[in-house]
Design a protein around this motif. Structure first.
Motif, mmCIF file in Angstrom:
data_model
loop_
_atom_site.group_PDB
_atom_site.id
_atom_site.type_symbol
_atom_site.label_atom_id
_atom_site.label_comp_id
_atom_site.label_asym_id
_atom_site.label_seq_id
_atom_site.Cartn_x
_atom_site.Cartn_y
_atom_site.Cartn_z
ATOM 1 N N SER A 141 0.860 -1.180 0.000
ATOM 2 C CA SER A 141 0.000 0.000 0.000
ATOM 3 C C SER A 141 0.902 1.238 0.000
ATOM 4 O O SER A 141 2.034 1.195 0.480
ATOM 5 N N LEU A 142 0.386 2.302 -0.570
ATOM 6 C CA LEU A 142 1.118 3.569 -0.600
ATOM 7 C C LEU A 142 0.716 4.420 0.593
ATOM 8 O O LEU A 142 -0.474 4.599 0.856
ATOM 9 N N SER A 143 1.710 4.922 1.308
ATOM 10 C CA SER A 143 1.467 5.879 2.388
ATOM 11 C C SER A 143 2.228 7.151 2.056
ATOM 12 O O SER A 143 3.421 7.103 1.725
ATOM 13 N N ALA A 171 -0.230 9.436 -5.745
ATOM 14 C CA ALA A 171 0.664 10.361 -5.044
ATOM 15 C C ALA A 171 0.494 11.778 -5.591
ATOM 16 O O ALA A 171 0.527 12.756 -4.825
ATOM 17 N N GLU A 172 0.304 11.903 -6.893
ATOM 18 C CA GLU A 172 0.077 13.231 -7.486
ATOM 19 C C GLU A 172 -1.211 13.851 -6.946
ATOM 20 O O GLU A 172 -1.270 15.046 -6.652
ATOM 21 N N LEU A 173 -2.253 13.030 -6.821
ATOM 22 C CA LEU A 173 -3.513 13.523 -6.253
ATOM 23 C C LEU A 173 -3.301 13.948 -4.806
ATOM 24 O O LEU A 173 -3.754 15.025 -4.380
ATOM 25 N N PHE A 174 -2.621 13.124 -4.019
ATOM 26 C CA PHE A 174 -2.376 13.448 -2.615
ATOM 27 C C PHE A 174 -1.556 14.729 -2.489
ATOM 28 O O PHE A 174 -1.812 15.560 -1.614
ATOM 29 N N ASP A 175 -0.553 14.893 -3.364
ATOM 30 C CA ASP A 175 0.257 16.117 -3.339
ATOM 31 C C ASP A 175 -0.605 17.352 -3.606
ATOM 32 O O ASP A 175 -0.436 18.400 -2.983
#
Length: 199
Positions: free
Chosen positions: A153-155, A185-189
């Motif tokens: 999973s990505l954290s 990750a781009e969305l989270f950023d």
């Protein structure tokens, strides 16, 4: 250089989330449970033949939300975004993390500590709201013994100093979709970059 005691702390913060994300305010408990109930009813709208699944989801979400609150969580966001028939699983936990020391921790030192802790990749980033430490990790899913079938999973964490205090606002994003980790990750950023302080 202006110290934390010379800057008035913000009254609150704002985040912009994409359509399809559901917010659960973690305190007070009654409001938290109402939000979980509303989410469950939304997910099972028009489905009357799965009462056990519905109750299991309610219990699981209440347990996760209570655990997040005990850890200092302020609010929890869950993705209900859909691509075709599939829901994109992702979450954001916002936590206020007060420090034990009067002076704020230098961000370079924090990034170095977090990089060494468990193999994460940490860096100091400049957000519109100010500098922050960004930590990206791939976490192995438990219970997978076959090395050929390992999933991660990505954290993605943002440790954002709260102006005028020695505390950090911690944004913890996660998704089990390792296959699209870079896109997520781009969305989270982008969500982290939307953070603004309010007076």
């Amino acid at each position: 250089m202006t110290g934390p005691q010379e800057t008035a702390p913000p009254a609150d913060y704002r985040l912009l989330l994409p359509d399809g994300w559901f917010r659960i305010l973690l305190d007070p408990p009654e409001q938290r449970d109402k939000a979980v109930d509303a989410l469950v009813e939304r997910q099972f709208h028009g489905i009357d033949n799965a009462p056990h699944l519905k109750e299991d989801l309610r219990k699981d979400l209440r347990r996760r939300a209570a655990k997040a609150h005990r850890s200092g969580g302020i609010e929890l966001y869950l993705s209900l975004q859909e691509i075709g028939p599939f829901t994109i699983p992702a979450s954001l936990l916002v936590t206020l993390a007060p420090l034990r020391h009067a002076a704020p921790l230098p961000l370079d030192a924090l990034a170095e500590t977090l990089s060494a802790a468990d193999g994460g990749t940490a860096s100091v980033e400049e957000l519109p709201s100010g500098p922050a430490v960004r930590v990206r990790r791939l976490i192995r899913q438990p219970g997978e013994e076959d090395a050929r079938q390992v999933h991660h999973s990505l954290s993605l964490e943002y440790h954002v100093p709260v102006p005028g205090t020695a505390a950090f606002l911690l944004l913890t994003f996660s998704t089990p979709l390792e296959q699209i980790a870079d896109a997520m990750a781009e969305l989270f950023d982008a969500i982290a970059a939307s953070l603004t302080w309010t007076e």
